[in-house]
Design an enzyme around this catalytic site. Sequence first.
Site, PDB file in Angstrom:
ATOM      1  N   SER A 216      -6.261   6.474 -36.881  1.00  0.00           N
ATOM      2  CA  SER A 216      -5.729   6.198 -35.537  1.00  0.00           C
ATOM      3  C   SER A 216      -4.568   7.251 -35.140  1.00  0.00           C
ATOM      4  O   SER A 216      -3.583   7.319 -36.321  1.00  0.00           O
ATOM      5  CB  SER A 216      -5.280   4.991 -35.377  1.00  0.00           C
ATOM      6  OG  SER A 216      -4.281   4.376 -36.353  1.00  0.00           O
ATOM      7  N   GLY A 218      -2.669   7.106 -32.462  1.00  0.00           N
ATOM      8  CA  GLY A 218      -2.153   6.849 -31.343  1.00  0.00           C
ATOM      9  C   GLY A 218      -2.763   7.064 -29.855  1.00  0.00           C
ATOM     10  O   GLY A 218      -3.952   6.942 -29.644  1.00  0.00           O
ATOM     11  N   GLY A 221      -6.379   8.904 -29.823  1.00  0.00           N
ATOM     12  CA  GLY A 221      -7.533   8.200 -29.978  1.00  0.00           C
ATOM     13  C   GLY A 221      -7.746   8.096 -31.781  1.00  0.00           C
ATOM     14  O   GLY A 221      -6.758   8.095 -32.450  1.00  0.00           O
ATOM     15  N   GLY A 247      -3.654  -1.276 -33.632  1.00  0.00           N
ATOM     16  CA  GLY A 247      -4.474  -0.976 -34.821  1.00  0.00           C
ATOM     17  C   GLY A 247      -5.325  -2.344 -35.289  1.00  0.00           C
ATOM     18  O   GLY A 247      -6.268  -2.142 -35.881  1.00  0.00           O
ATOM     19  N   ASP A 248      -4.941  -3.374 -35.515  1.00  0.00           N
ATOM     20  CA  ASP A 248      -5.600  -4.675 -35.718  1.00  0.00           C
ATOM     21  C   ASP A 248      -6.602  -4.774 -34.546  1.00  0.00           C
ATOM     22  O   ASP A 248      -7.813  -5.084 -35.307  1.00  0.00           O
ATOM     23  CB  ASP A 248      -4.523  -5.935 -35.482  1.00  0.00           C
ATOM     24  CG  ASP A 248      -3.358  -5.741 -36.484  1.00  0.00           C
ATOM     25  OD1 ASP A 248      -3.279  -5.040 -37.410  1.00  0.00           O
ATOM     26  OD2 ASP A 248      -2.232  -6.183 -36.047  1.00  0.00           O
TER      27      ASP A 248
END
Length: 304
Positions: A216, A218, A221, A247-248
Amino acid sequence: MILTVTLNAALDVTYHVPALTRGATHRVTEVSERAGGKGVNVARVLRTLGVPVVATGLAGGACGARIRALLAEEGVREEFAPLAAESRRTVVVAEPATATGLWEPGPTVTPDEWSAFLARFTALARGSEVVALSGSLPPGVPVDAYRTLIAVARDAGAATVLDSSGEPLRHGLDGDPDLVKPNAEELAGLVGRPLPRPADAVEAVRGLGARTVVASFGPDGLLAVTAEDAWHAYTPHPVAGNPTGAGDACVAALALGMVRRQPWPERLADAVALSSAAVRAPVAGSVDLSEHRRLRRDVIVKEL
């Protein structure tokens, strides 16, 4: 069923104040509590999506009991193993425009408690299609814990997703997880140099030796690299909001994509949209499904 693992679960406590002044006494206007930890957030998002999920991990003391009770109130099935020591709290002092975080250390886990958790995890893994392993390790848990859990899950026939950092991530990679999801900073730590753009990272990611990496970046993408292909998935306009928990939500989407055996472009589009919806949500682990559907229409997926 998807099984999420949170070995260092927390009771998230937020104090709301008009302004924080160092050395002063403050009157708190509102207090909120929430079960916390990366795997807990993954389970919460999956529950919102209507996916069968079980949250396991380690929880002890009054904080651990509160974590379990809060999950039950939310309708998230939990199978946490007990500890004698007190689970940690994460305390946030929230002002209208900013926040200050105070993170307690995790509880010390004894060898017998770790063995008892391994037995519980082994039984739960047998009934799972995917196991999502997320977050930090509390004191007393072996640094190669994720490598051990990945091997147990593989023997049980479950696929694995690993989302951690530092030495637990490095050791976990040795276990050959089916998918690893670092962020850009964690990825830079693994390869030994910064990788500012997704397109810069493809060859470095392949050098990690992992089966599949979804990194990831941020607002830029996701980069997905498999043994054969690579994709960049992103929204044309970055979403503003709180990135905590994005992120989760991404891990939740990727785990669900594994269960559904979605093609990679479709899987990544869902992950970007769900992550972006989490950014728009007020607290980690929350998503607005209508916002997710709206954002999903705008996601761009390019093969690299």
